[in-house]
Design a protein around this motif. Sequence first.
Motif, PDB file in Angstrom:
ATOM      1  N   LEU A   1      -1.297  56.510 -28.960  1.00  0.00           N
ATOM      2  CA  LEU A   1      -1.202  55.637 -30.123  1.00  0.00           C
ATOM      3  C   LEU A   1      -1.198  56.468 -31.404  1.00  0.00           C
ATOM      4  O   LEU A   1      -1.941  57.435 -31.524  1.00  0.00           O
TER       5      LEU A   1
ATOM      6  N   GLU B   1      -2.235  52.448 -35.319  1.00  0.00           N
ATOM      7  CA  GLU B   1      -1.486  51.601 -34.395  1.00  0.00           C
ATOM      8  C   GLU B   1      -2.456  50.925 -33.429  1.00  0.00           C
ATOM      9  O   GLU B   1      -3.344  51.559 -32.870  1.00  0.00           O
TER      10      GLU B   1
ATOM     11  N   ALA C   1      -3.374  48.883 -29.914  1.00  0.00           N
ATOM     12  CA  ALA C   1      -2.878  48.831 -28.540  1.00  0.00           C
ATOM     13  C   ALA C   1      -2.362  47.438 -28.201  1.00  0.00           C
ATOM     14  O   ALA C   1      -1.359  47.285 -27.502  1.00  0.00           O
TER      15      ALA C   1
ATOM     16  N   ALA D   1       1.411  47.722 -26.942  1.00  0.00           N
ATOM     17  CA  ALA D   1       2.064  48.981 -27.313  1.00  0.00           C
ATOM     18  C   ALA D   1       1.883  50.036 -26.228  1.00  0.00           C
ATOM     19  O   ALA D   1       0.909  50.045 -25.493  1.00  0.00           O
ATOM     20  N   LYS D   2       2.854  50.906 -26.149  1.00  0.00           N
ATOM     21  CA  LYS D   2       2.842  52.092 -25.285  1.00  0.00           C
ATOM     22  C   LYS D   2       2.714  51.750 -23.798  1.00  0.00           C
ATOM     23  O   LYS D   2       2.097  52.475 -23.027  1.00  0.00           O
TER      24      LYS D   2
ATOM     25  N   HIS E   1       7.025  49.373 -25.633  1.00  0.00           N
ATOM     26  CA  HIS E   1       6.117  48.231 -25.728  1.00  0.00           C
ATOM     27  C   HIS E   1       6.770  47.033 -25.062  1.00  0.00           C
ATOM     28  O   HIS E   1       7.972  47.039 -24.788  1.00  0.00           O
TER      29      HIS E   1
END
Length: 149
Positions: free
Chosen positions: A12, A16, A18, A36-37, A70
């Motif tokens: 991250l 940012e 999660a 995210a991610k 994402h």
Amino acid sequence: MNALQRFELFTLNDGEKAIEVVEDTKIPNAATIVVAKQDHTLANMIRGYLLKNPKVLFAGYKAPHPLDPHFILKIQTDGTSTPLEVLQETCNALIALVGKIDAKFREQFQQKELEIGLEEPFGAPGAGRLPRGEYAEPRRANAMDYLDF
């Protein structure tokens, strides 16, 4: 190249989040969650387990673009629980399942180590090998060949 660096796919950035939850104003008891991610692997597991829950009316996800690490998860419940509570239950169930799979894998791996010994990963060195140029006859229950009548 347009692809991100490997470390950018799972780390991250500063500031940012999660997970970002947005309550849906048009549909009752619904929310849109941006994770995210992560990619299809986690999204599909979560979606599948959400659909097993009787409180969930709808669960779906989409990954907007392969280069964006994402996914967007949409959840609608029957009103007895919020989408975030149902997501929390589902994630806890998935963590428990992965823990059980890990324990079973380690148990089987330890049993296999005991069977073959700890010295060599594939048994004792040279086990089952013949000196160069010698070949073993295959063992058969009966001595007949498949062409013998």
